[in-house]
Design a protein around this motif. Structure first.
Motif, short mmCIF file in Angstrom:
data_model
loop_
_atom_site.label_atom_id
_atom_site.label_comp_id
_atom_site.label_asym_id
_atom_site.label_seq_id
_atom_site.Cartn_x
_atom_site.Cartn_y
_atom_site.Cartn_z
N UNK A 286 -52.33 -32.10 78.35
CA UNK A 286 -51.99 -31.44 79.60
C UNK A 286 -51.44 -30.04 79.32
N UNK A 287 -51.59 -29.17 80.29
CA UNK A 287 -51.11 -27.81 80.15
C UNK A 287 -50.20 -27.46 81.32
N UNK A 288 -49.13 -26.78 81.00
CA UNK A 288 -48.20 -26.27 82.01
C UNK A 288 -48.28 -24.75 81.98
N UNK A 289 -48.43 -24.14 83.15
CA UNK A 289 -48.57 -22.69 83.21
C UNK A 289 -47.48 -22.06 84.06
N UNK B 83 -47.55 -15.45 82.75
CA UNK B 83 -47.48 -14.91 81.40
C UNK B 83 -47.22 -15.92 80.31
N UNK B 84 -47.27 -17.22 80.63
CA UNK B 84 -46.94 -18.24 79.62
C UNK B 84 -47.70 -19.53 79.89
N UNK B 85 -47.87 -20.30 78.82
CA UNK B 85 -48.59 -21.57 78.90
C UNK B 85 -48.13 -22.46 77.76
N UNK B 86 -48.03 -23.77 78.03
CA UNK B 86 -47.58 -24.69 76.99
C UNK B 86 -48.19 -26.07 77.23
N UNK B 87 -48.20 -26.86 76.15
CA UNK B 87 -48.66 -28.25 76.25
C UNK B 87 -47.52 -29.13 76.71
N UNK B 88 -47.83 -30.08 77.60
CA UNK B 88 -46.83 -31.04 78.06
C UNK B 88 -47.41 -32.44 78.01
N UNK C 233 -41.17 -35.69 81.60
CA UNK C 233 -42.25 -34.73 81.46
C UNK C 233 -41.77 -33.74 80.41
N UNK C 234 -42.45 -33.72 79.28
CA UNK C 234 -41.93 -33.02 78.10
C UNK C 234 -42.86 -31.91 77.64
N UNK C 235 -42.28 -30.74 77.47
CA UNK C 235 -42.98 -29.61 76.86
C UNK C 235 -42.89 -29.78 75.35
N UNK C 236 -44.04 -29.72 74.68
CA UNK C 236 -44.11 -29.97 73.25
C UNK C 236 -44.27 -28.67 72.46
N UNK C 237 -43.41 -28.47 71.48
CA UNK C 237 -43.53 -27.38 70.52
C UNK C 237 -43.38 -26.01 71.19
N UNK C 238 -43.82 -24.99 70.50
CA UNK C 238 -43.74 -23.62 71.03
C UNK C 238 -44.81 -23.42 72.10
N UNK C 239 -44.59 -22.50 73.04
CA UNK C 239 -45.64 -22.20 74.01
C UNK C 239 -46.93 -21.76 73.33
N UNK C 240 -48.03 -22.14 73.91
CA UNK C 240 -49.33 -21.71 73.40
C UNK C 240 -49.51 -20.22 73.64
N UNK C 241 -48.93 -19.75 74.74
CA UNK C 241 -49.03 -18.34 75.11
C UNK C 241 -47.75 -17.91 75.80
N UNK C 242 -47.23 -16.75 75.41
CA UNK C 242 -46.09 -16.19 76.10
C UNK C 242 -44.76 -16.81 75.70
N UNK C 243 -43.67 -16.37 76.36
CA UNK C 243 -42.33 -16.86 76.03
C UNK C 243 -42.01 -18.18 76.72
N UNK C 244 -40.95 -18.81 76.26
CA UNK C 244 -40.54 -20.10 76.83
C UNK C 244 -39.84 -19.93 78.18
#
Length: 287
Positions: free
Chosen positions: A1-4, A7-12, A19-30
């Motif tokens: 899954x992706x959370x947007x 300017x940022x995107x991360x895996x969740x 609902x957990x965001x995993x690791x560093x953002x794929x794109x942009x800041x946290x």
């Protein structure tokens, strides 16, 4: 899954209560992702959590008012500076000599469906128990297609393999599978081959994945729990294996909007690791 977020995107990932965001953002800041994560979690009647954050991202979460705790240390190697001649790597040198005497052949293999790999995974699970989920790798032929695969062979038989997540700046160890009683140094030889290839590829970061946070960073209760879990799941041997490569410890953190949410979310994730939920979780949009 992706959370947007702007300017940022991360895996969740969604588990029973979180609902957990995993690791560093794929794109942009946290920072812009944190309110998006909190909103998406609220909409799903879940607790928001960010898991395995770097020290920089942990600072961003703390600045946003989230509660932060150190949960693990990532074992990081710089392939450009890695040298087997270092005194700290004498155990690895000994293991590599043993594997060479055993006549092992180490190959970079194509991650295609291979009955030998599936059989190794089946035998490994029979000996070690059910594979863990969430941030732990689970064998799947489709999953392996996106990874870097190394095999160890004796004669015409594959007796072990390892896989790495292959990013543009970093490779990260994922799966380790081996037959019963492989020659000493088998897995060390696989890791050494990956380090050498990472050096040739110009990478300055190869991760052997994470271990529990260093004991001197823990309270007494946390240390006791860590030792109990390690003893139950055989983590002590894996820790000795990883530290034999003399990696640098890079701290990893978890964060949540409140202390209570952090405790519950971490317990929920621990349950999901040891009893993985079924696949097929839906996409969690940003708010």
């Amino acid at each position: 899954m992706t959370l947007s977020a702007p300017g940022a995107e991360a895996a969740v990932i969604e588990t029973r209560q979180s609902l957990t965001l995993l690791f560093a953002p794929v794109r942009g800041p946290l920072a812009p992702l944190l309110p998006a994560l909190a909103g998406a979690a609220r909409d799903r009647t879940r607790l928001a959590c960010a898991y395995k954050l770097s020290a920089r991202d942990a600072c961003a979460a703390r600045a946003a008012g989230w509660h932060v705790v150190r949960i693990a240390d990532e074992m990081v190697i710089d392939p450009q500076r890695f040298s087997l001649d270092r005194p700290a790597l004498r155990q690895v040198r000994r293991k590599l000599r043993k594997s060479a005497k055993a006549g092992l052949v180490i190959r970079r293999a194509e991650p295609l469906p291979n009955p030998a790999l599936a059989d190794l995974d089946r035998r490994w699970r029979a000996a070690h128990g059910r594979a863990r989920g969430v941030t732990m790798g689970v064998y799947c032929p489709g999953y392996l297609r996106g990874q870097r695969l190394y095999t160890a062979e004796t004669g015409d038989r594959i007796i072990a393999f390892v896989t790495f997540h292959e990013g543009p700046q970093e490779w990260t160890l994922d799966l380790i599978r081996h037959a019963e009683d492989p020659p000493e140094g088998t897995v060390a030889a696989l890791i050494a081959a990956a380090i050498e290839d990472a050096r040739a590829a110009g990478l300055s970061r190869l991760s052997l994945a994470a271990l529990p946070a260093a004991p001197d960073r823990e309270g007494r209760l946390t240390a006791r729990l860590r030792r109990a879990v390690a003893a139950r799941h055989g983590a002590a041997g894996l820790a000795r294996f990883k530290t034999a490569f003399a990696p640098r410890r890079a701290p990893l953190y978890a964060a949540a909007p409140s202390r209570a949410a952090l405790v519950i979310a971490l317990a929920d994730l621990a349950l999901a690791v040891h009893k993985p939920p079924p696949p097929g979780i839906a996409f969690a949009p940003a708010t």
